[in-house]
Design a protein around this motif. Structure first.
Motif: not given
Length: 171
Positions: A11-14, A74-83, A95-104
């Protein structure tokens, strides 16, 4: 960029690349949420000294404290864990604790706008459904290469600054 091993596929993390304006807005949001919490706390202390109040008064303070703390979290989680996470089958935007999945498998093509320095992933050949990838410029090639490994038939295209200027002139 970071690799996380999971089974056969890494898994690659950007990490998300925030602009200076976004960082300033996050900072102002944190200040406003903290000020809202402080003001609510001050009003709550006065409220406790004067009168225990009704159920609705208590409910008001509970809601105000919850909203202030939720915005701070929410703001702190966005700053720490947006990837962006590229797994074997999905691109996950966290985006913080909000996640979206897109099928490749739903990706049609990738386009790198070298003039605007932006990377776009298209979901159709009409280029009406797309997502802009906001990562560091030096990771664009690795991101595209990883997508090509995950979906070999994906279209890859580039445009130079001159080509982008020509398109703007025609409009």
């Amino acid at each position: 960029m970071e690799k996380i091993e999971q089974g056969d596929v890494a898994i690659k993390r950007y990490p998300f690349q925030f602009t200076t304006l976004m960082k300033v807005l996050f900072f102002l949001g944190l200040l406003l949420a903290a000020a809202g919490f402080g003001l609510t706390l001050w009003r709550f202390m006065v409220f406790l000294k004067e009168d225990a109040g009704s159920f609705y008064s208590w409910l008001q303070y509970i809601i105000l404290f919850f909203v202030s703390l939720f915005l701070i979290a929410l703001i702190i989680s966005m700053l720490i864990r947006s990837q962006y996470l590229l797994t074997g089958t999905h691109l996950i935007l966290q985006f913080g604790f909000i996640k979206q999945k897109f099928a490749i498998k739903d990706f049609y093509s990738v386009h790198l706008f070298k003039g605007m320095n932006k990377l776009a992933v298209y979901f159709d050949d009409f280029k009406t459904k797309y997502m802009m990838i906001v990562i560091r410029e030096k990771w664009y090639d690795d991101f595209i290469q990883t997508l090509m490994e995950r979906k070999p038939g994906i279209g890859v295209s580039y445009s130079t600054k001159e080509e982008e200027d020509e398109i703007k002139k025609k409009k």
